[in-house]
Each structure stands twice: as C-alpha cells, then as structure tokens.
Design a protein around this motif. Structure first.
Motif, mmCIF file in Angstrom:
data_model
loop_
_atom_site.group_PDB
_atom_site.id
_atom_site.type_symbol
_atom_site.label_atom_id
_atom_site.label_comp_id
_atom_site.label_asym_id
_atom_site.label_seq_id
_atom_site.Cartn_x
_atom_site.Cartn_y
_atom_site.Cartn_z
ATOM 1 N N MET A 1 55.670 37.699 38.796
ATOM 2 C CA MET A 1 54.383 36.842 39.187
ATOM 3 C C MET A 1 54.585 35.670 38.066
ATOM 4 S SD MET A 1 50.277 37.144 39.549
ATOM 5 C CE MET A 1 50.364 38.205 40.977
ATOM 6 N N THR A 2 54.731 34.615 38.599
ATOM 7 C CA THR A 2 54.839 33.541 37.246
ATOM 8 C C THR A 2 53.548 33.391 36.721
ATOM 9 O OG1 THR A 2 54.129 31.780 38.964
ATOM 10 C CG2 THR A 2 56.490 32.101 38.819
ATOM 11 N N THR A 3 53.689 32.652 35.519
ATOM 12 C CA THR A 3 52.434 32.451 34.665
ATOM 13 C C THR A 3 51.527 31.615 35.392
ATOM 14 O OG1 THR A 3 53.786 32.615 32.684
ATOM 15 C CG2 THR A 3 51.744 31.844 32.337
ATOM 16 N N LEU A 4 51.972 30.567 36.155
ATOM 17 C CA LEU A 4 50.826 29.694 36.613
ATOM 18 C C LEU A 4 50.273 30.613 37.787
ATOM 19 C CD1 LEU A 4 49.736 27.040 37.188
ATOM 20 C CD2 LEU A 4 51.688 26.419 38.390
ATOM 21 N N SER A 5 51.084 31.283 38.614
ATOM 22 C CA SER A 5 50.303 31.763 39.847
ATOM 23 C C SER A 5 49.263 33.106 39.342
ATOM 24 C CB SER A 5 51.542 32.423 40.728
ATOM 25 O OG SER A 5 52.119 33.440 40.128
ATOM 26 N N ARG A 6 49.903 33.768 38.058
ATOM 27 C CA ARG A 6 48.862 34.500 37.450
ATOM 28 C C ARG A 6 47.662 33.776 37.128
ATOM 29 N NH1 ARG A 6 46.967 39.776 36.958
ATOM 30 N NH2 ARG A 6 46.281 40.096 35.291
ATOM 31 N N ARG A 7 47.933 32.705 36.624
ATOM 32 C CA ARG A 7 46.651 31.969 36.171
ATOM 33 C C ARG A 7 45.696 31.518 37.201
ATOM 34 N NH1 ARG A 7 48.128 27.304 32.272
ATOM 35 N NH2 ARG A 7 47.768 28.900 30.837
ATOM 36 N N VAL A 8 46.271 31.137 38.261
ATOM 37 C CA VAL A 8 45.604 30.793 39.683
ATOM 38 C C VAL A 8 44.700 32.007 40.168
ATOM 39 C CG1 VAL A 8 45.850 30.076 41.932
ATOM 40 C CG2 VAL A 8 47.007 28.789 40.212
ATOM 41 N N LEU A 9 45.424 33.197 40.230
ATOM 42 C CA LEU A 9 44.907 34.137 40.488
ATOM 43 C C LEU A 9 43.603 34.887 39.827
ATOM 44 C CD1 LEU A 9 45.062 37.166 42.459
ATOM 45 C CD2 LEU A 9 46.516 38.068 40.668
ATOM 46 N N VAL A 10 43.871 34.637 38.331
ATOM 47 C CA VAL A 10 42.734 34.902 37.470
ATOM 48 C C VAL A 10 41.696 34.085 37.859
ATOM 49 C CG1 VAL A 10 42.009 34.871 35.021
ATOM 50 C CG2 VAL A 10 44.072 36.023 35.910
ATOM 51 N N GLU A 11 41.886 32.827 38.056
ATOM 52 C CA GLU A 11 40.884 31.688 37.971
ATOM 53 C C GLU A 11 40.013 32.074 39.336
ATOM 54 O OE1 GLU A 11 39.812 28.267 36.798
ATOM 55 O OE2 GLU A 11 41.162 28.881 34.946
ATOM 56 N N ARG A 12 40.836 32.406 40.373
ATOM 57 C CA ARG A 12 40.102 32.965 41.668
ATOM 58 C C ARG A 12 39.122 34.148 41.492
ATOM 59 N NH1 ARG A 12 37.498 31.021 45.462
ATOM 60 N NH2 ARG A 12 37.816 31.928 47.677
ATOM 61 N N VAL A 13 39.698 35.091 40.952
ATOM 62 C CA VAL A 13 38.836 36.323 40.919
ATOM 63 C C VAL A 13 37.564 36.060 40.142
ATOM 64 C CG1 VAL A 13 39.052 38.447 39.624
ATOM 65 C CG2 VAL A 13 41.062 38.004 40.793
ATOM 66 N N LEU A 14 37.596 35.184 38.861
ATOM 67 C CA LEU A 14 36.602 34.870 38.124
ATOM 68 C C LEU A 14 35.619 34.249 38.943
ATOM 69 C CD1 LEU A 14 37.974 34.598 34.761
ATOM 70 C CD2 LEU A 14 37.123 36.567 35.570
ATOM 71 N N THR A 15 36.153 33.207 39.692
ATOM 72 C CA THR A 15 35.092 32.523 40.706
ATOM 73 C C THR A 15 34.518 33.163 41.549
ATOM 74 O OG1 THR A 15 36.543 30.365 40.391
ATOM 75 C CG2 THR A 15 35.243 30.366 42.316
ATOM 76 N N LEU A 16 35.304 33.939 42.291
ATOM 77 C CA LEU A 16 34.374 34.918 43.172
ATOM 78 C C LEU A 16 33.548 35.818 42.645
ATOM 79 C CD1 LEU A 16 37.533 35.841 45.423
ATOM 80 C CD2 LEU A 16 35.678 34.113 45.910
ATOM 81 N N TRP A 17 33.981 36.191 41.501
ATOM 82 C CA TRP A 17 32.887 37.536 40.732
ATOM 83 C C TRP A 17 31.923 36.705 40.014
ATOM 84 C CZ3 TRP A 17 32.067 42.055 40.148
ATOM 85 C CH2 TRP A 17 31.574 42.721 38.975
ATOM 86 N N LEU A 18 31.844 35.401 39.306
ATOM 87 C CA LEU A 18 30.811 34.831 38.750
ATOM 88 C C LEU A 18 29.969 34.027 39.571
ATOM 89 C CD1 LEU A 18 32.713 34.232 35.216
ATOM 90 C CD2 LEU A 18 31.117 36.076 35.685
ATOM 91 N N GLN A 19 30.706 33.033 40.403
ATOM 92 C CA GLN A 19 29.976 31.863 41.177
ATOM 93 C C GLN A 19 29.467 32.520 42.385
ATOM 94 O OE1 GLN A 19 32.321 28.408 41.069
ATOM 95 N NE2 GLN A 19 32.252 28.541 38.649
ATOM 96 N N GLU A 20 30.248 33.276 43.062
ATOM 97 C CA GLU A 20 29.785 33.937 44.541
ATOM 98 C C GLU A 20 29.294 35.272 44.282
ATOM 99 O OE1 GLU A 20 32.774 33.236 47.452
ATOM 100 O OE2 GLU A 20 33.257 31.062 46.403
#
Length: 50
Positions: A1-20
């Motif tokens: 996994m590239t650094t950018l795709s990892r960063r996007v994955l982390v962002e998505r996980v945290l968005t779903l966890w914290l905001q939703e």
C-alpha cells in the motif's frame, strides 16, 4: 500500500469512527479491511500503541 493510499484509509476510518459514530465491525466491512486493522488505526490516532 502506498503512503498516500494508507493516509486516505486512515482518514476514512477516523471519519467513520469519530464523525459518524460507527462501530469497528461496520467500518471494516465498508472499507474491506480486517477489523483488527481498524482497531490499530483508531488506537494509534489516540496515541496508544497497538
């Protein structure tokens, strides 16, 4: 996994966890990753070591 795709994955996980307020199982199912990986991402974001 590239650094950018990892960063996007982390962002998505945290968005779903914290905001939703989603649970780790539903996040893992939606993103197609292991629930343990979701937990590791959340723990690291909170400054805990998995």
């Amino acid at each position: 996994m590239t650094t950018l795709s990892r960063r996007v994955l982390v962002e998505r996980v945290l968005t779903l966890w914290l905001q939703e307020n989603r649970d780790t199982h539903s996040i893992a199912a939606e993103l197609g990753i292991d629930e343990d990986e979701v937990c590791k991402i959340i723990e690291q974001s909170e400054g805990r070591r998995p």
